[in-house]
Design an enzyme around this catalytic site. Structure first.
Site, PDB file in Angstrom:
ATOM      1  N   ARG A  54      -9.126   1.064   8.996  1.00  0.00           N
ATOM      2  CA  ARG A  54      -8.775  -0.322   9.295  1.00  0.00           C
ATOM      3  C   ARG A  54      -9.811  -1.017  10.156  1.00  0.00           C
ATOM      4  O   ARG A  54      -9.633  -2.168  10.512  1.00  0.00           O
ATOM      5  CB  ARG A  54      -7.455  -0.323  10.056  1.00  0.00           C
ATOM      6  CG  ARG A  54      -6.241  -0.747   9.237  1.00  0.00           C
ATOM      7  CD  ARG A  54      -5.050  -0.571  10.154  1.00  0.00           C
ATOM      8  NE  ARG A  54      -3.921  -1.353   9.803  1.00  0.00           N
ATOM      9  CZ  ARG A  54      -2.861  -0.897   9.144  1.00  0.00           C
ATOM     10  NH1 ARG A  54      -2.859   0.338   8.674  1.00  0.00           N
ATOM     11  NH2 ARG A  54      -1.832  -1.672   8.943  1.00  0.00           N
ATOM     12  N   ARG A  78      -0.209  -9.159  13.312  1.00  0.00           N
ATOM     13  CA  ARG A  78      -0.731  -8.099  12.421  1.00  0.00           C
ATOM     14  C   ARG A  78      -1.669  -8.691  11.376  1.00  0.00           C
ATOM     15  O   ARG A  78      -2.696  -8.107  11.043  1.00  0.00           O
ATOM     16  CB  ARG A  78       0.430  -7.376  11.725  1.00  0.00           C
ATOM     17  CG  ARG A  78       1.048  -6.315  12.618  1.00  0.00           C
ATOM     18  CD  ARG A  78       2.433  -5.952  12.182  1.00  0.00           C
ATOM     19  NE  ARG A  78       2.503  -5.339  10.876  1.00  0.00           N
ATOM     20  CZ  ARG A  78       3.604  -5.341  10.122  1.00  0.00           C
ATOM     21  NH1 ARG A  78       4.705  -5.923  10.568  1.00  0.00           N
ATOM     22  NH2 ARG A  78       3.606  -4.762   8.946  1.00  0.00           N
ATOM     23  N   ARG A 116      11.808  -0.948  10.786  1.00  0.00           N
ATOM     24  CA  ARG A 116      10.513  -1.098  11.454  1.00  0.00           C
ATOM     25  C   ARG A 116      10.559  -2.293  12.388  1.00  0.00           C
ATOM     26  O   ARG A 116      10.709  -3.430  11.939  1.00  0.00           O
ATOM     27  CB  ARG A 116       9.408  -1.280  10.409  1.00  0.00           C
ATOM     28  CG  ARG A 116       8.934   0.018   9.812  1.00  0.00           C
ATOM     29  CD  ARG A 116       7.805  -0.191   8.844  1.00  0.00           C
ATOM     30  NE  ARG A 116       6.665  -0.884   9.438  1.00  0.00           N
ATOM     31  CZ  ARG A 116       5.519  -1.043   8.807  1.00  0.00           C
ATOM     32  NH1 ARG A 116       5.372  -0.569   7.587  1.00  0.00           N
ATOM     33  NH2 ARG A 116       4.530  -1.683   9.389  1.00  0.00           N
ATOM     34  N   ARG A 134      11.166  -6.478   3.402  1.00  0.00           N
ATOM     35  CA  ARG A 134      11.202  -5.083   3.856  1.00  0.00           C
ATOM     36  C   ARG A 134      12.005  -4.949   5.155  1.00  0.00           C
ATOM     37  O   ARG A 134      12.697  -3.959   5.363  1.00  0.00           O
ATOM     38  CB  ARG A 134       9.763  -4.584   4.063  1.00  0.00           C
ATOM     39  CG  ARG A 134       9.654  -3.120   4.414  1.00  0.00           C
ATOM     40  CD  ARG A 134       8.226  -2.635   4.349  1.00  0.00           C
ATOM     41  NE  ARG A 134       7.367  -3.268   5.330  1.00  0.00           N
ATOM     42  CZ  ARG A 134       6.044  -3.126   5.368  1.00  0.00           C
ATOM     43  NH1 ARG A 134       5.421  -2.398   4.460  1.00  0.00           N
ATOM     44  NH2 ARG A 134       5.321  -3.718   6.289  1.00  0.00           N
ATOM     45  N   LYS A 142       0.834  -1.220   0.000  1.00  0.00           N
ATOM     46  CA  LYS A 142       0.000   0.000   0.000  1.00  0.00           C
ATOM     47  C   LYS A 142       0.859   1.257   0.000  1.00  0.00           C
ATOM     48  O   LYS A 142       0.607   2.179  -0.750  1.00  0.00           O
ATOM     49  CB  LYS A 142      -0.885   0.072   1.260  1.00  0.00           C
ATOM     50  CG  LYS A 142      -1.937  -0.985   1.379  1.00  0.00           C
ATOM     51  CD  LYS A 142      -2.794  -0.765   2.617  1.00  0.00           C
ATOM     52  CE  LYS A 142      -2.033  -0.839   3.926  1.00  0.00           C
ATOM     53  NZ  LYS A 142      -1.519  -2.176   4.275  1.00  0.00           N
TER      54      LYS A 142
HETATM   55  P1  ADP Z   1       1.311  -2.350   7.548  1.00  0.00           P
HETATM   56  O1  ADP Z   1       0.215  -2.111   6.559  1.00  0.00           O
HETATM   57  O2  ADP Z   1       2.519  -2.967   6.938  1.00  0.00           O
HETATM   58  O3  ADP Z   1       0.858  -3.077   8.783  1.00  0.00           O
HETATM   59  P2  ADP Z   1       1.238   0.435   8.554  1.00  0.00           P
HETATM   60  O4  ADP Z   1       2.395   1.360   8.455  1.00  0.00           O
HETATM   61  O5  ADP Z   1       0.010   0.787   7.799  1.00  0.00           O
HETATM   62  O6  ADP Z   1       1.854  -0.960   8.081  1.00  0.00           O
HETATM   63  O7  ADP Z   1       0.821   0.227  10.098  1.00  0.00           O
HETATM   64  C1  ADP Z   1       1.747  -0.082  11.098  1.00  0.00           C
HETATM   65  C2  ADP Z   1       1.053  -0.173  12.451  1.00  0.00           C
HETATM   66  O8  ADP Z   1       0.498   1.105  12.799  1.00  0.00           O
HETATM   67  C3  ADP Z   1      -0.123  -1.132  12.536  1.00  0.00           C
HETATM   68  O9  ADP Z   1       0.268  -2.460  12.797  1.00  0.00           O
HETATM   69  C4  ADP Z   1      -0.927  -0.525  13.694  1.00  0.00           C
HETATM   70  O10 ADP Z   1      -0.346  -0.840  14.940  1.00  0.00           O
HETATM   71  C5  ADP Z   1      -0.747   0.963  13.469  1.00  0.00           C
HETATM   72  N1  ADP Z   1      -1.803   1.530  12.590  1.00  0.00           N
HETATM   73  C6  ADP Z   1      -1.611   2.104  11.373  1.00  0.00           C
HETATM   74  N2  ADP Z   1      -2.769   2.535  10.854  1.00  0.00           N
HETATM   75  C7  ADP Z   1      -3.727   2.212  11.753  1.00  0.00           C
HETATM   76  C8  ADP Z   1      -5.157   2.377  11.794  1.00  0.00           C
HETATM   77  N3  ADP Z   1      -5.825   2.953  10.777  1.00  0.00           N
HETATM   78  N4  ADP Z   1      -5.816   1.912  12.881  1.00  0.00           N
HETATM   79  C9  ADP Z   1      -5.177   1.343  13.906  1.00  0.00           C
HETATM   80  N5  ADP Z   1      -3.839   1.140  13.939  1.00  0.00           N
HETATM   81  C10 ADP Z   1      -3.114   1.581  12.874  1.00  0.00           C
END
Ligand code: ADP
Length: 190
Positions: free
Chosen positions: A87, A144, A132, A126, A14
């Site tokens: 999400r 996750r 990360r 990654r 994404k």
């Molecule tokens: P990925 O899609 O690889 O999991 P992101 O950078 O989108 O990576 O998200 C990393 C972390 O940030 C998630 O595992 C969560 O803990 C938090 N996070 C990100 N966006 C949200 C959201 N919209 N709602 C709740 N937690 C979020």
């Protein structure tokens, strides 16, 4: 002024594709994951609150991310690409409300799909180049993906009902997925 949600499981790409689309179509790119990582890096009170949740692979509370997105939408007059938000169904409902308040609406939700083994492979890949912490631990990656299945997948049905959802195959090379995405976005924009 188009508003697009880029949707998909952790590791599907994404972030990469959101950046490419933002550049090509002159959209603002809002990634809640990036915003949260910045808060953690800056050591803000919010960052301190969410760090352990993110390290475990838990979703952060709806109120926190809805607050960040509210501020972000208020800060721009351009079209927006949302990456990693919404999400949960509650976040999706909040997004509808916030967009309406800003005289905007969602034009499209694009779901990028790939099989689970491919997601895990990409997260490992990654991890080798990013720092990360949630990418390098097996249990966190698994959690996750569980959080995604349990809390995020229902968002697909939410958008199916509203007729906004388009799914594309994201299992191949970046440029193949990118071409598919641009085809969808071109149709919305023209
Ligand atoms: P990925 O899609 O690889 O999991 P992101 O950078 O989108 O990576 O998200 C990393 C972390 O940030 C998630 O595992 C969560 O803990 C938090 N996070 C990100 N966006 C949200 C959201 N919209 N709602 C709740 N937690 C979020």
């Amino acid at each position: 002024m188009k508003n697009i949600v880029l949707f998909g499981a952790p590791g599907v790409g994404k972030g990469t594709h959101a950046l490419l689309l933002a550049e090509k179509y002159d959209l603002d790119h809002f990634s809640t994951g990036e915003m949260l990582r910045q808060e953690v890096a800056d050591g803000t009170p919010l960052g301190l609150r969410v760090k352990s949740l993110m390290d475990r692979g838990d979703l952060v509370g709806d109120d926190v991310v809805i607050g960040l997105i509210d501020k972000a939408i208020t800060s721009t007059d351009k079209g927006i690409i949302f990456d990693g938000f919404p999400r949960t169904v509650q976040q999706a409902q909040a997004l509808d409300f916030l967009l309406k308040r800003h005289q905007r609406r969602l034009d499209c939700v694009i779901s990028i799909d790939a099989p689970r083994e491919e997601l895990v492979r990409r997260i490992h890949e990654r991890a080798a180049v990013s720092n990360r912490s949630d990418d390098s631990d097996e249990a966190t990656i698994r959690h996750r993906l569980e959080e995604y299945e349990e809390k995020t997948r229902p968002v697909v049905d939410y958008y199916k009902v509203s007729g906004l959802l388009v799914s594309i195959d994201g299992s191949g090379q970046i440029n193949q997925t990118s071409m598919r995405l641009c085809k969808v976005v071109d149709q919305i924009i023209h």
